[in-house]
Design a protein around this motif. Structure first.
Motif, PDB file in Angstrom:
ATOM      1  N   ASP A  16       0.837  -1.266   0.078  1.00 26.17           N
ATOM      2  CA  ASP A  16      -0.035  -0.159  -0.006  1.00 26.17           C
ATOM      3  C   ASP A  16       0.850   1.301   0.069  1.00 26.17           C
ATOM      4  O   ASP A  16       1.386   1.640   1.055  1.00 26.17           O
ATOM      5  CB  ASP A  16      -0.847  -0.047   1.196  1.00 26.17           C
ATOM      6  N   VAL A  17       1.142   1.678  -1.183  1.00 28.64           N
ATOM      7  CA  VAL A  17       1.868   3.027  -1.210  1.00 28.64           C
ATOM      8  C   VAL A  17       1.252   4.226  -0.576  1.00 28.64           C
ATOM      9  O   VAL A  17       2.111   5.165  -0.326  1.00 28.64           O
ATOM     10  CB  VAL A  17       2.364   3.389  -2.681  1.00 28.64           C
ATOM     11  N   ASN A  18      -0.053   4.275  -0.514  1.00 26.68           N
ATOM     12  CA  ASN A  18      -0.674   5.425   0.046  1.00 26.68           C
ATOM     13  C   ASN A  18      -0.408   5.601   1.643  1.00 26.68           C
ATOM     14  O   ASN A  18      -0.806   6.475   2.374  1.00 26.68           O
ATOM     15  CB  ASN A  18      -2.208   5.020   0.098  1.00 26.68           C
ATOM     16  N   ARG A  19       0.398   4.316   2.216  1.00 24.40           N
ATOM     17  CA  ARG A  19       0.854   4.604   3.476  1.00 24.40           C
ATOM     18  C   ARG A  19       1.801   5.770   3.910  1.00 24.40           C
ATOM     19  O   ARG A  19       2.211   6.253   4.578  1.00 24.40           O
ATOM     20  CB  ARG A  19       1.275   3.234   4.163  1.00 24.40           C
ATOM     21  N   TYR A  20       2.575   6.049   2.809  1.00 24.50           N
ATOM     22  CA  TYR A  20       3.357   7.157   2.593  1.00 24.50           C
ATOM     23  C   TYR A  20       2.955   8.428   2.384  1.00 24.50           C
ATOM     24  O   TYR A  20       2.185   8.614   1.958  1.00 24.50           O
ATOM     25  CB  TYR A  20       4.596   6.832   1.373  1.00 24.50           C
ATOM     26  N   VAL A  21       3.799   9.270   2.997  1.00 24.81           N
ATOM     27  CA  VAL A  21       2.996  10.831   3.031  1.00 24.81           C
ATOM     28  C   VAL A  21       2.977  11.188   1.511  1.00 24.81           C
ATOM     29  O   VAL A  21       4.374  11.023   0.896  1.00 24.81           O
ATOM     30  CB  VAL A  21       4.195  11.722   3.923  1.00 24.81           C
ATOM     31  N   PRO A  22       2.109  11.651   0.990  1.00 20.40           N
ATOM     32  CA  PRO A  22       2.132  11.840  -0.525  1.00 20.40           C
ATOM     33  C   PRO A  22       3.046  12.826  -0.860  1.00 20.40           C
ATOM     34  O   PRO A  22       3.595  12.482  -1.962  1.00 20.40           O
ATOM     35  CB  PRO A  22       0.662  12.636  -0.530  1.00 20.40           C
ATOM     36  N   ALA A  23       3.303  13.885  -0.222  1.00 19.98           N
ATOM     37  CA  ALA A  23       4.636  15.023  -0.562  1.00 19.98           C
ATOM     38  C   ALA A  23       5.750  13.881  -0.987  1.00 19.98           C
ATOM     39  O   ALA A  23       6.568  14.283  -1.821  1.00 19.98           O
ATOM     40  CB  ALA A  23       4.830  15.934   0.214  1.00 19.98           C
ATOM     41  N   LEU A  24       6.244  12.953  -0.109  1.00 16.84           N
ATOM     42  CA  LEU A  24       7.433  12.357  -0.246  1.00 16.84           C
ATOM     43  C   LEU A  24       7.271  11.328  -1.220  1.00 16.84           C
ATOM     44  O   LEU A  24       8.252  11.249  -1.985  1.00 16.84           O
ATOM     45  CB  LEU A  24       7.541  11.829   1.019  1.00 16.84           C
ATOM     46  N   TYR A  36       9.441   4.114  -8.723  1.00 21.35           N
ATOM     47  CA  TYR A  36      10.798   3.507  -8.784  1.00 21.35           C
ATOM     48  C   TYR A  36      11.612   3.714  -7.640  1.00 21.35           C
ATOM     49  O   TYR A  36      12.767   2.943  -7.360  1.00 21.35           O
ATOM     50  CB  TYR A  36      11.594   4.586  -9.638  1.00 21.35           C
ATOM     51  N   MET A  37      10.742   4.175  -6.389  1.00 21.91           N
ATOM     52  CA  MET A  37      11.502   4.021  -5.349  1.00 21.91           C
ATOM     53  C   MET A  37      10.227   4.146  -4.085  1.00 21.91           C
ATOM     54  O   MET A  37       9.366   4.692  -4.159  1.00 21.91           O
ATOM     55  CB  MET A  37      12.078   5.551  -4.747  1.00 21.91           C
ATOM     56  N   LEU A  38      10.677   3.634  -3.051  1.00 23.82           N
ATOM     57  CA  LEU A  38       9.735   3.629  -1.691  1.00 23.82           C
ATOM     58  C   LEU A  38      10.426   4.531  -0.788  1.00 23.82           C
ATOM     59  O   LEU A  38      11.746   4.078  -0.323  1.00 23.82           O
ATOM     60  CB  LEU A  38       9.544   2.277  -1.126  1.00 23.82           C
ATOM     61  N   PRO A  39       9.993   5.744  -0.374  1.00 20.89           N
ATOM     62  CA  PRO A  39      10.701   6.556   0.491  1.00 20.89           C
ATOM     63  C   PRO A  39      10.906   6.121   1.680  1.00 20.89           C
ATOM     64  O   PRO A  39      10.334   5.370   2.533  1.00 20.89           O
ATOM     65  CB  PRO A  39       9.775   7.963   0.797  1.00 20.89           C
ATOM     66  N   PHE A  40      12.253   6.334   2.309  1.00 23.70           N
ATOM     67  CA  PHE A  40      12.444   5.827   3.736  1.00 23.70           C
ATOM     68  C   PHE A  40      13.115   7.080   4.677  1.00 23.70           C
ATOM     69  O   PHE A  40      13.334   6.595   5.818  1.00 23.70           O
ATOM     70  CB  PHE A  40      13.617   4.759   3.561  1.00 23.70           C
ATOM     71  N   GLY A 217      15.052   7.497  -0.793  1.00 28.68           N
ATOM     72  CA  GLY A 217      13.996   6.443  -0.993  1.00 28.68           C
ATOM     73  C   GLY A 217      15.032   5.071  -1.345  1.00 28.68           C
ATOM     74  O   GLY A 217      16.216   5.167  -1.725  1.00 28.68           O
ATOM     75  N   TRP A 218      14.500   3.903  -1.207  1.00 29.87           N
ATOM     76  CA  TRP A 218      14.856   2.645  -1.417  1.00 29.87           C
ATOM     77  C   TRP A 218      14.552   2.422  -2.903  1.00 29.87           C
ATOM     78  O   TRP A 218      13.651   2.634  -3.471  1.00 29.87           O
ATOM     79  CB  TRP A 218      14.133   1.471  -0.792  1.00 29.87           C
ATOM     80  N   ALA A 219      15.714   1.980  -3.755  1.00 27.33           N
ATOM     81  CA  ALA A 219      15.293   1.552  -5.102  1.00 27.33           C
ATOM     82  C   ALA A 219      16.230   0.353  -5.336  1.00 27.33           C
ATOM     83  O   ALA A 219      17.235  -0.172  -4.718  1.00 27.33           O
ATOM     84  CB  ALA A 219      15.750   2.662  -5.996  1.00 27.33           C
ATOM     85  N   ILE A 220      15.787  -0.194  -6.728  1.00 27.87           N
ATOM     86  CA  ILE A 220      16.626  -1.338  -7.261  1.00 27.87           C
ATOM     87  C   ILE A 220      17.229  -0.857  -8.454  1.00 27.87           C
ATOM     88  O   ILE A 220      16.634  -0.817  -9.399  1.00 27.87           O
ATOM     89  CB  ILE A 220      15.830  -2.521  -7.357  1.00 27.87           C
ATOM     90  N   PRO A 221      18.948  -0.868  -8.713  1.00 29.26           N
ATOM     91  CA  PRO A 221      19.253  -0.538  -9.743  1.00 29.26           C
ATOM     92  C   PRO A 221      18.806  -1.610 -10.926  1.00 29.26           C
ATOM     93  O   PRO A 221      18.647  -2.804 -10.722  1.00 29.26           O
ATOM     94  CB  PRO A 221      20.867  -0.795  -9.639  1.00 29.26           C
ATOM     95  N   PRO A 253      11.053   9.371   9.618  1.00 29.43           N
ATOM     96  CA  PRO A 253       9.954   8.538   8.849  1.00 29.43           C
ATOM     97  C   PRO A 253       9.203   9.174   7.694  1.00 29.43           C
ATOM     98  O   PRO A 253       9.310  10.632   7.540  1.00 29.43           O
ATOM     99  CB  PRO A 253       8.822   8.331  10.104  1.00 29.43           C
ATOM    100  N   THR A 254       8.843   8.303   6.882  1.00 27.48           N
ATOM    101  CA  THR A 254       8.147   8.762   5.627  1.00 27.48           C
ATOM    102  C   THR A 254       6.713   8.143   5.574  1.00 27.48           C
ATOM    103  O   THR A 254       5.999   8.684   4.572  1.00 27.48           O
ATOM    104  CB  THR A 254       9.073   8.175   4.248  1.00 27.48           C
ATOM    105  N   ARG A 255       6.720   7.380   6.612  1.00 28.48           N
ATOM    106  CA  ARG A 255       5.199   6.784   6.395  1.00 28.48           C
ATOM    107  C   ARG A 255       4.265   7.259   7.461  1.00 28.48           C
ATOM    108  O   ARG A 255       4.558   7.627   8.606  1.00 28.48           O
ATOM    109  CB  ARG A 255       5.334   5.075   6.754  1.00 28.48           C
ATOM    110  N   SER A 256       3.020   7.499   7.035  1.00 34.03           N
ATOM    111  CA  SER A 256       2.033   8.122   7.997  1.00 34.03           C
ATOM    112  C   SER A 256       1.796   7.595   9.223  1.00 34.03           C
ATOM    113  O   SER A 256       1.636   8.289  10.360  1.00 34.03           O
ATOM    114  CB  SER A 256       0.668   8.469   7.126  1.00 34.03           C
TER     115      SER A 256
END
Length: 337
Positions: A16-24, A36-40, A217-221, A253-256
């Motif tokens: 659920d990507v909606n758990r992240y703060v939208p601005a981030l 491409y990334m999940l903010p951390f 954010g976390w990403a995979i090359p 944190p980046t998650r609500s």
């Protein structure tokens, strides 16, 4: 492309990507609708201020008498600037200002570009319109630059035109300034006796008008030899349990859900304010030539600050360079920056 799209993995594993703060999520999580990334980690900028002074009954009475306003956490730029003026003082009465209403970070490059952005947002300004057209010759941008120059001349320590974030932090931490716009992650340092003489005296709030957004954010090359292992790590490190543990260890944190976790809020009460700070954060133009534009900004803002260039001329150069770089990147007037 350097990074592997994550949309299929997100969908497959019901993330659920909606758990992240939208601005981030908007800043680092996705490009043109592709994840491409999940903010951390967030480092959005905010206003820190002397809460002991703003809550002092004598200061409240004096401020009311002088300005006609109530002394409280400011929510508008004019209100904040009245406080900056009010708290700038010559405490030892030697004819020299020794306590400052704010601290400017005018060093050329990232320091001035990131710091001045908060002045721009404070005037209701933006870098570009929704169609990508640059707005750095606007009345808001001109007002932001005028405030910045005024702060350096009247309300910030001598030499602050060359300050970066550490120098500005030290002025406040030594008890010599009322306020500062800086990365929210710097707040912990003000409550550390090893680095601060104002422990327990600093509050944090959104910059009036919104502060500059920032995140990692976390990403995979795309070249990763084992993307499955990378994805398993990201899922683990972004699980609710690990997110809470990271927050309790001082992570940003980046998650609500982290901002409403009772255990996290008990240890870091200021995280309640961070939720509001992130909700009002605004993005810097992000495109291929952002580093080049930051260099242009740093040069032009510095020239305006020291009087080598007029405000109008410096902003005109910034505006034209932003337009030229956006056109070079193929993102002018198509809402990508």
């Amino acid at each position: 492309k350097w990074l592997m799209p994550l949309d299929d993995l997100v969908k497959r594993d019901n993330i659920d990507v909606n758990r992240y703060v939208p601005a981030l999520m908007n800043l680092v999580g996705q490009v043109d609708g592709t994840i491409y990334m999940l903010p951390f980690y967030n480092y959005s900028m905010a206003m820190v201020y002397r809460k002991d002074m703003i809550n002092d009954p004598k200061e409240k009475l004096a401020f009311k008498s002088e300005t006609g306003l109530d002394l409280k956490v400011p929510t508008s730029w004019p209100e904040y600037w009245k406080q900056v003026e009010f708290f700038t003082r010559d405490n030892d009465k030697d004819g020299q200002t020794d306590f400052f209403g704010t601290v400017i970070q005018g060093q050329r490059g990232d320091c001035v570009a990131m710091h001045w952005s908060n002045f721009l947002y404070g005037q209701g300004g933006r870098y570009n319109a929704s169609n990508g057209e640059p707005l750095l010759n606007s009345a808001a941008a001109i007002s932001a630059m005028a405030y910045y120059k005024e702060a350096i001349a009247k309300y910030s320590p001598e030499g602050s035109a060359a300050y970066c974030f550490d120098e500005a932090f030290n002025i406040v931490a030594q008890g010599n300034a009322y306020s500062l716009t800086t990365f929210n992650i710097m707040y912990a340092g003000f409550d550390d006796p090893k680095s601060s003489s104002v422990v327990g005296k600093i509050g944090i709030a959104p910059n009036p008008g919104g502060g500059l957004n920032g995140a990692w954010g976390w990403a995979i090359p795309s070249s990763s030899p084992n993307p499955d292992a990378g994805w398993e790590f990201i899922k683990w490190v972004e699980s609710p349990e690990i997110v809470a543990k990271r927050a309790l260890m001082g992570g940003a944190p980046t998650r609500s859900d982290a901002f409403s976790n009772p255990e996290v809020l008990s240890k870091y009460p200021h995280y309640g304010a961070l939720n509001k700070i992130l909700a009002t954060a605004k993005n810097f133009p992000v495109f291929t030539y952002t580093p080049q534009f930051v260099e242009v900004m740093g040069t032009e803002l510095s020239k305006a600050v020291i009087g080598e260039k007029s405000i109008d001329d410096a902003l005109a150069t910034m505006n034209s360079e932003l337009e030229a770089l956006a056109k070079k990147d193929g993102v002018y007037k198509n809402q990508k920056i």
